[in-house]
Scaffold this active site. Sequence first.
Site, PDB file in Angstrom:
ATOM      1  N   PHE A 121      -0.502  87.596 -52.836  1.00 28.27           N
ATOM      2  CA  PHE A 121      -0.223  86.216 -53.239  1.00 28.27           C
ATOM      3  C   PHE A 121      -1.441  85.576 -53.888  1.00 28.27           C
ATOM      4  O   PHE A 121      -2.569  86.058 -53.769  1.00 28.27           O
ATOM      5  CB  PHE A 121       0.196  85.371 -52.020  1.00 28.27           C
ATOM      6  CG  PHE A 121      -0.889  85.217 -50.979  1.00 28.27           C
ATOM      7  CD1 PHE A 121      -1.910  84.282 -51.128  1.00 28.27           C
ATOM      8  CD2 PHE A 121      -0.897  86.005 -49.841  1.00 28.27           C
ATOM      9  CE1 PHE A 121      -2.916  84.133 -50.177  1.00 28.27           C
ATOM     10  CE2 PHE A 121      -1.912  85.875 -48.879  1.00 28.27           C
ATOM     11  CZ  PHE A 121      -2.912  84.938 -49.061  1.00 28.27           C
ATOM     12  N   PRO A 131      -6.429  85.001 -44.091  1.00 31.72           N
ATOM     13  CA  PRO A 131      -5.262  84.285 -44.627  1.00 31.72           C
ATOM     14  C   PRO A 131      -4.127  84.225 -43.614  1.00 31.72           C
ATOM     15  O   PRO A 131      -3.929  85.164 -42.849  1.00 31.72           O
ATOM     16  CB  PRO A 131      -4.851  85.127 -45.841  1.00 31.72           C
ATOM     17  CG  PRO A 131      -5.592  86.405 -45.775  1.00 31.72           C
ATOM     18  CD  PRO A 131      -6.616  86.313 -44.676  1.00 31.72           C
ATOM     19  N   SER A 143      -4.717  79.016 -43.434  1.00 34.51           N
ATOM     20  CA  SER A 143      -5.660  80.132 -43.477  1.00 34.51           C
ATOM     21  C   SER A 143      -6.978  79.613 -42.923  1.00 34.51           C
ATOM     22  O   SER A 143      -7.191  78.397 -42.843  1.00 34.51           O
ATOM     23  CB  SER A 143      -5.865  80.602 -44.921  1.00 34.51           C
ATOM     24  OG  SER A 143      -4.669  81.097 -45.452  1.00 34.51           O
ATOM     25  N   HIS A 171      -8.010  90.293 -40.022  1.00 34.90           N
ATOM     26  CA  HIS A 171      -7.818  90.165 -41.478  1.00 34.90           C
ATOM     27  C   HIS A 171      -6.645  89.277 -41.852  1.00 34.90           C
ATOM     28  O   HIS A 171      -6.423  88.986 -43.024  1.00 34.90           O
ATOM     29  CB  HIS A 171      -7.654  91.539 -42.117  1.00 34.90           C
ATOM     30  CG  HIS A 171      -6.218  92.019 -42.181  1.00 34.90           C
ATOM     31  ND1 HIS A 171      -5.407  92.130 -41.083  1.00 34.90           N
ATOM     32  CD2 HIS A 171      -5.462  92.414 -43.236  1.00 34.90           C
ATOM     33  CE1 HIS A 171      -4.231  92.573 -41.465  1.00 34.90           C
ATOM     34  NE2 HIS A 171      -4.213  92.751 -42.751  1.00 34.90           N
TER      35      HIS A 171
END
Lengths: 101, 481
Positions: B206, B378, B385, B404
């Site tokens: 994204f 994120p 995020s 992550h």
Amino acid sequence: MFGKESVPAKKVSQYKFTYRADSFENLIVNFLSEILYLTYSKAKVAVKIQIFDITDRFLDSELHISDTQFTPKLDIKSVTYHNLKIIEKNGIKSLKIIFDI
Amino acid sequence: MDLKDFKEISAGRWLLPKEFYKKMNADAEIISSAEILRAAIIDGSIQQVINVASLPEIVAKSLAMPDIHYGYGFCIGGVAAFPADTGIVLPGGVGYDINCGVRLLATEIEQKEITLLQEKLGTEILKQIPTGLTKQSLVQLKTKQFLAILKKGAAEIIDQYSGDHQDLEYIESGGRLDFNRPDIISKRALERGKNQIGTLGSGNHFIEIQAVDKIYDPIAADTFGIKQGMATIMIHTGSRGFGHQIASDYIERFRKKFSNLKKLPDQQLVYAPIASNAGKNYLEALNAASNFAWANRHMIMEALIEIVEQIFGGSKKGLGIHLVYDQAHNIAKFESHLINHNTKDLLIHRKGATRAFPPGHHELPKKYSAVGQPVIIPGSMGTASYVLRGTRKAAGLTFSSSAHGAGRRLSRHKAVKFSAGKNIRAEMRKRNIHVYSFSEQGLKEEIPQAYKEIDEVVEITETAGISTKVARLVPLLVIKG
């Protein structure tokens, strides 16, 4: 395999695929990977598959491939060995294979 | 196996001693809450951590971060280290999307300015940046040009197209790892990758325009140039078909050389000695794919900056746009770590895990040396995020690794079933999040309910001490592949 919407078959050509594998799993993964390669690198879609000879470790085939535009619904990126299961019943093999999407 | 087999050795750290299973060569340690751990036992990902702990030469422990979930052979969120000289390398410990990673840009564009122009911004990004199943790259490359990108990574994009060499300092490894041998890359990988530089791809990739919602650590935020109420831009993508082909090629090559595949708990865990030709070749091919991914994110960043400049009528400098950091979360790299008071050279595999170097580490940008590496986590589509920073504690606990992302809770298939009949765009818009995508299926796969709560993942990360919170970012615009 790709959930394609339509594949009007025109301008079909033949593509020979012969593979010697270390196992049936290896054979299937490589056969499906070949189809992925044709799709993503050559923009070809297999409309017919002719098998001349197949054993657990050998495949001699011819793919009839079309360069017709098609719309994949799903982006299959790789064929994995993860939890690959082959079930044999009454002489017919079926398999469960996981694609990376 | 259940929760009582684990010992909570300190807050957020759960240990499964190697005595639990006779084949384990090292302990397993999960950074998680009891709830996440319980779910990970059920979904099979703890068994995958155990399988990794059973690999030869594993150093210290098989680790998993709080965003742990089930992967191919090696769980997502998994971290494993092997000696750089006598150890092994496994493509399954990196994943198919080599150097899938995230890049964060900070700006001095106010949130209200984004709100005013968001329709134009979203439409323009979707129009100009290739997303989804497209084959069209932003540039048409000859093989020689493509090989130059594989060799020089992000720097080649700056030299040949646009960008600023000063940005390279803010990319992990300077956006380039050693690659000098085109002969180890298959023709197929070159064919798949050549037309994909500067493309976002599909799946969970994204581009997001966000607003800085909360600052937890003003000194670190100021150091990173992140300001309350201002917009940030996040890019999440990787090495596209090129990385997938490298992974597939080398899994096949390793299989051919592997003596007893049947003994492996999962064929995706096939490995080779680092010092073998197969191992060396894979590691160099991995570097090429990593360079591709850094170049890919760099080219997308440059295109985004141009779009923002046009829409907001200013220059990159005038709009305060700067690269905060770019980090890999699917990679294997040689690093030195202290093990029992001795420095050891190790190959660290991080699959769905982020490097999180502490303050003072020599690989950090000079400007960040006092605060540590930015750790970008994120959230899922429609959720916040976070930016965190690396700690000294992580160096001792997790080979300087952190979470992550939110980590999937539902498979893509289940997410699509769950979202049947729902208008994802409309639901997002009610929450003032504008979503742009050519793929309805893609949106359904990425619904927020498909992921763990990002807030919980980040809290555990901080509680365990492997990174600490700097800022929270909320989405305004989401462009999905």
